[in-house]
Design an enzyme around this catalytic site. Sequence first.
Site, PDB file in Angstrom:
ATOM      1  N   LYS A 166       0.841  -1.204   0.000  1.00 56.89           N
ATOM      2  CA  LYS A 166       0.000   0.000   0.000  1.00 56.89           C
ATOM      3  C   LYS A 166       0.877   1.255   0.000  1.00 56.89           C
ATOM      4  CE  LYS A 166      -2.524   1.661   3.646  1.00 56.89           C
ATOM      5  NZ  LYS A 166      -2.533   3.134   3.622  1.00 56.89           N
ATOM      6  N   ASP A 221      -3.545   4.213  -1.879  1.00 56.43           N
ATOM      7  CA  ASP A 221      -4.522   4.641  -0.871  1.00 56.43           C
ATOM      8  C   ASP A 221      -4.419   6.149  -0.668  1.00 56.43           C
ATOM      9  OD1 ASP A 221      -6.376   4.553   1.215  1.00 56.43           O
ATOM     10  OD2 ASP A 221      -4.849   4.082   2.714  1.00 56.43           O
ATOM     11  N   ARG A 259       2.639  -0.299  10.845  1.00 56.55           N
ATOM     12  CA  ARG A 259       3.713  -0.225  11.830  1.00 56.55           C
ATOM     13  C   ARG A 259       4.005  -1.524  12.568  1.00 56.55           C
ATOM     14  NH1 ARG A 259       1.136   5.328  13.873  1.00 56.55           N
ATOM     15  NH2 ARG A 259      -0.649   4.206  12.997  1.00 56.55           N
ATOM     16  N   THR A 280     -10.082   4.386  11.022  1.00 49.84           N
ATOM     17  CA  THR A 280      -9.912   3.588  12.250  1.00 49.84           C
ATOM     18  C   THR A 280      -9.296   4.404  13.391  1.00 49.84           C
ATOM     19  OG1 THR A 280      -7.954   2.713  11.128  1.00 49.84           O
ATOM     20  CG2 THR A 280      -9.840   1.266  11.279  1.00 49.84           C
ATOM     21  N   ASP A 324     -13.271  14.769  -3.156  1.00 53.81           N
ATOM     22  CA  ASP A 324     -13.325  16.068  -3.830  1.00 53.81           C
ATOM     23  C   ASP A 324     -14.596  16.110  -4.674  1.00 53.81           C
ATOM     24  OD1 ASP A 324     -12.496  18.532  -5.039  1.00 53.81           O
ATOM     25  OD2 ASP A 324     -10.405  17.933  -4.743  1.00 53.81           O
ATOM     26  N   LYS A 341      -7.155   8.061  -0.876  1.00 48.73           N
ATOM     27  CA  LYS A 341      -8.456   8.441  -0.297  1.00 48.73           C
ATOM     28  C   LYS A 341      -8.991   9.725  -0.924  1.00 48.73           C
ATOM     29  CE  LYS A 341      -7.388   6.439   4.273  1.00 48.73           C
ATOM     30  NZ  LYS A 341      -5.944   6.123   4.141  1.00 48.73           N
TER      31      LYS A 341
HETATM   32  O1  C5P Z   1       0.588   1.545  10.987  1.00 50.06           O
HETATM   33  P1  C5P Z   1      -0.842   1.140  10.873  1.00 50.06           P
HETATM   34  O2  C5P Z   1      -1.020  -0.372  10.801  1.00 50.06           O
HETATM   35  O3  C5P Z   1      -1.720   1.795  11.898  1.00 50.06           O
HETATM   36  O4  C5P Z   1      -1.280   1.703   9.443  1.00 50.06           O
HETATM   37  C1  C5P Z   1      -2.579   1.613   8.945  1.00 50.06           C
HETATM   38  C2  C5P Z   1      -2.619   2.081   7.521  1.00 50.06           C
HETATM   39  O5  C5P Z   1      -3.953   1.960   7.046  1.00 50.06           O
HETATM   40  C3  C5P Z   1      -2.215   3.529   7.324  1.00 50.06           C
HETATM   41  O6  C5P Z   1      -1.514   3.595   6.090  1.00 50.06           O
HETATM   42  C4  C5P Z   1      -3.512   4.285   7.210  1.00 50.06           C
HETATM   43  O7  C5P Z   1      -3.419   5.379   6.337  1.00 50.06           O
HETATM   44  C5  C5P Z   1      -4.442   3.230   6.629  1.00 50.06           C
HETATM   45  N1  C5P Z   1      -5.859   3.369   6.960  1.00 50.06           N
HETATM   46  C6  C5P Z   1      -6.331   3.360   8.265  1.00 50.06           C
HETATM   47  N2  C5P Z   1      -7.667   3.501   8.519  1.00 50.06           N
HETATM   48  C7  C5P Z   1      -8.529   3.614   7.512  1.00 50.06           C
HETATM   49  C8  C5P Z   1      -8.087   3.619   6.193  1.00 50.06           C
HETATM   50  C9  C5P Z   1      -6.728   3.484   5.967  1.00 50.06           C
HETATM   51  O8  C5P Z   1      -5.523   3.215   9.196  1.00 50.06           O
HETATM   52  N3  C5P Z   1      -9.828   3.679   7.757  1.00 50.06           N
END
Ligand code: C5P
Length: 237
Positions: free
Chosen positions: A41, A68, A216, A124, A73, A70
């Site tokens: 991603k 991603d 992460r 999230t 617009d 998102k």
């Molecule tokens: O590091 P972590 O596992 O928290 O990363 C989650 C990834 O998913 C990030 O790249 C974030 O932009 C993406 N994301 C998210 N929640 C959403 C949509 C995308 O955390 N609803």
Amino acid sequence: MTYKKELNSLKSPVIIALDVDNLKQAEILVEELKDYVSVFKVGSQLFTSQGPAIIDFIHERGCKVFLDLKFHDIPNTVSSAVGNTVKKGVFMLTVHASGGIEMMRSAYEAAQSQTILLGVTVLTSIDEGILKNDLHISASIKEHVSHLAKMTKIAGLDGVVASSEETKYIRQTCGKDFLIVTPGIRFTDSDKNDQKRTASPAQAINEGADLIVVGRSITKASSPKHTMKMLIKEINE
Ligand code: C5P
């Protein structure tokens, strides 16, 4: 896009979020993890540092790209952005479901079934307090996510991005042939960071997610490859 066939060809239901700033870090992660995952991603962090060339960079290593960005617009702008993205041959991309049905329909038409198109529901990192107090949305997160998922389906998109807590409500509203991609993945003992609605890899898959997005927990691990192997083992068990 008929995504079912595409999903069956993936090495695992895991997507790695390459939330890093430079090409060297991205390259190390792709090389270390590409035997275990097919899709990487690229979000706004890596895209704003490397530009569209990062898509070719990942493709050249035999992997697929989930772009991603998102998009959120007016329909005309989103349509053009989706059209440009599709020309780069990405596997999946996102628009915000809160952009509304007209915006999502424009995205759907521009995608011409050439990519998996997802609607982002409620991030999230948002909890009930933020939804109510900052965004002034009186529905609960589950109700609001279900509503946004329904709008996404009506607009013709392939599925949504949502937390594990809403998976069963989305299935009730949108049925089984609707793709659910779940971020906010954390091992039970790890730090949540900025995420609020989290689940372990196994929990998310057991709840019915088709794919999980892991950032992460893997990319900041002392050995991403070792942690990835543990994650795959957890899912398989
Ligand atoms: O590091 P972590 O596992 O928290 O990363 C989650 C990834 O998913 C990030 O790249 C974030 O932009 C993406 N994301 C998210 N929640 C959403 C949509 C995308 O955390 N609803």
